[in-house]
Scaffold this motif. Structure first.
Motif, PDB file in Angstrom:
ATOM      1  N   CYS A  41      23.489 -69.464  51.093  1.00  6.14           N
ATOM      2  CA  CYS A  41      24.607 -69.265  50.160  1.00  6.14           C
ATOM      3  C   CYS A  41      25.358 -70.552  49.849  1.00  6.14           C
ATOM      4  O   CYS A  41      26.405 -70.515  49.195  1.00  6.14           O
ATOM      5  CB  CYS A  41      25.555 -68.217  50.719  1.00  6.14           C
ATOM      6  N   GLY A  42      24.867 -71.689  50.339  1.00  4.47           N
ATOM      7  CA  GLY A  42      25.435 -72.973  49.954  1.00  4.47           C
ATOM      8  C   GLY A  42      26.341 -73.648  50.964  1.00  4.47           C
ATOM      9  O   GLY A  42      26.964 -74.657  50.646  1.00  4.47           O
ATOM     10  N   ALA A  43      26.435 -73.117  52.170  1.00  4.01           N
ATOM     11  CA  ALA A  43      27.264 -73.763  53.189  1.00  4.01           C
ATOM     12  C   ALA A  43      26.717 -75.161  53.474  1.00  4.01           C
ATOM     13  O   ALA A  43      25.523 -75.358  53.605  1.00  4.01           O
ATOM     14  CB  ALA A  43      27.290 -72.939  54.468  1.00  4.01           C
ATOM     15  N   ASP A  44      27.631 -76.107  53.549  1.00  4.62           N
ATOM     16  CA  ASP A  44      27.253 -77.500  53.747  1.00  4.62           C
ATOM     17  C   ASP A  44      27.989 -78.044  54.971  1.00  4.62           C
ATOM     18  O   ASP A  44      28.969 -78.758  54.845  1.00  4.62           O
ATOM     19  CB  ASP A  44      27.589 -78.310  52.506  1.00  4.62           C
ATOM     20  N   GLY A  45      27.542 -77.640  56.145  1.00  5.53           N
ATOM     21  CA  GLY A  45      28.170 -78.104  57.380  1.00  5.53           C
ATOM     22  C   GLY A  45      28.778 -76.954  58.163  1.00  5.53           C
ATOM     23  O   GLY A  45      28.886 -75.821  57.685  1.00  5.53           O
ATOM     24  N   TRP A  46      29.166 -77.258  59.386  1.00  4.84           N
ATOM     25  CA  TRP A  46      29.651 -76.221  60.296  1.00  4.84           C
ATOM     26  C   TRP A  46      30.966 -75.613  59.856  1.00  4.84           C
ATOM     27  O   TRP A  46      31.207 -74.423  60.096  1.00  4.84           O
ATOM     28  CB  TRP A  46      29.749 -76.781  61.707  1.00  4.84           C
ATOM     29  N   VAL A  47      31.827 -76.388  59.219  1.00  6.35           N
ATOM     30  CA  VAL A  47      33.101 -75.839  58.745  1.00  6.35           C
ATOM     31  C   VAL A  47      32.838 -74.759  57.698  1.00  6.35           C
ATOM     32  O   VAL A  47      33.446 -73.683  57.724  1.00  6.35           O
ATOM     33  CB  VAL A  47      34.007 -76.960  58.185  1.00  6.35           C
ATOM     34  N   HIS A  48      31.903 -75.021  56.795  1.00  6.35           N
ATOM     35  CA  HIS A  48      31.561 -74.033  55.770  1.00  6.35           C
ATOM     36  C   HIS A  48      30.898 -72.802  56.379  1.00  6.35           C
ATOM     37  O   HIS A  48      31.148 -71.687  55.924  1.00  6.35           O
ATOM     38  CB  HIS A  48      30.653 -74.651  54.715  1.00  6.35           C
ATOM     39  N   VAL A  49      30.078 -72.999  57.403  1.00  9.02           N
ATOM     40  CA  VAL A  49      29.444 -71.860  58.072  1.00  9.02           C
ATOM     41  C   VAL A  49      30.510 -70.989  58.716  1.00  9.02           C
ATOM     42  O   VAL A  49      30.485 -69.756  58.606  1.00  9.02           O
ATOM     43  CB  VAL A  49      28.407 -72.330  59.124  1.00  9.02           C
ATOM     44  N   GLU A  50      31.483 -71.600  59.375  1.00 14.51           N
ATOM     45  CA  GLU A  50      32.559 -70.837  60.004  1.00 14.51           C
ATOM     46  C   GLU A  50      33.374 -70.075  58.971  1.00 14.51           C
ATOM     47  O   GLU A  50      33.689 -68.898  59.156  1.00 14.51           O
ATOM     48  CB  GLU A  50      33.469 -71.761  60.807  1.00 14.51           C
TER      49      GLU A  50
END
Length: 61
Positions: A41-50
């Motif tokens: 879905c476009g998450a770019d890094g752990w902050v976006h995953v969280e």
């Protein structure tokens, strides 16, 4: 379980969890599923995953 989630669980179900016992706050397969879904879905890094996980927590359950 059926559908795409079942495919992921079946594909990654044999992975051994390298974390020490105190690091087992979350199920490894659930974490893999969330990371894969967030990445698609476009998450770019752990902050976006969280952030993705927090927004979609109801959907994941």
């Amino acid at each position: 379980m059926e559908g795409p989630a079942a495919l992921i669980y079946n594909s990654f179900g044999n992975i051994s969890d390298p974390r020490v016992e105190r690091g087992h706050n979350h199920d490894l397969l659930k974490m893999i599923f969330i990371v894969l879904t967030a990445s698609i879905c476009g998450a770019d890094g752990w902050v976006h995953v969280e952030r993705f996980d927090k927004v979609k927590v109801g959907w994941f359950q």
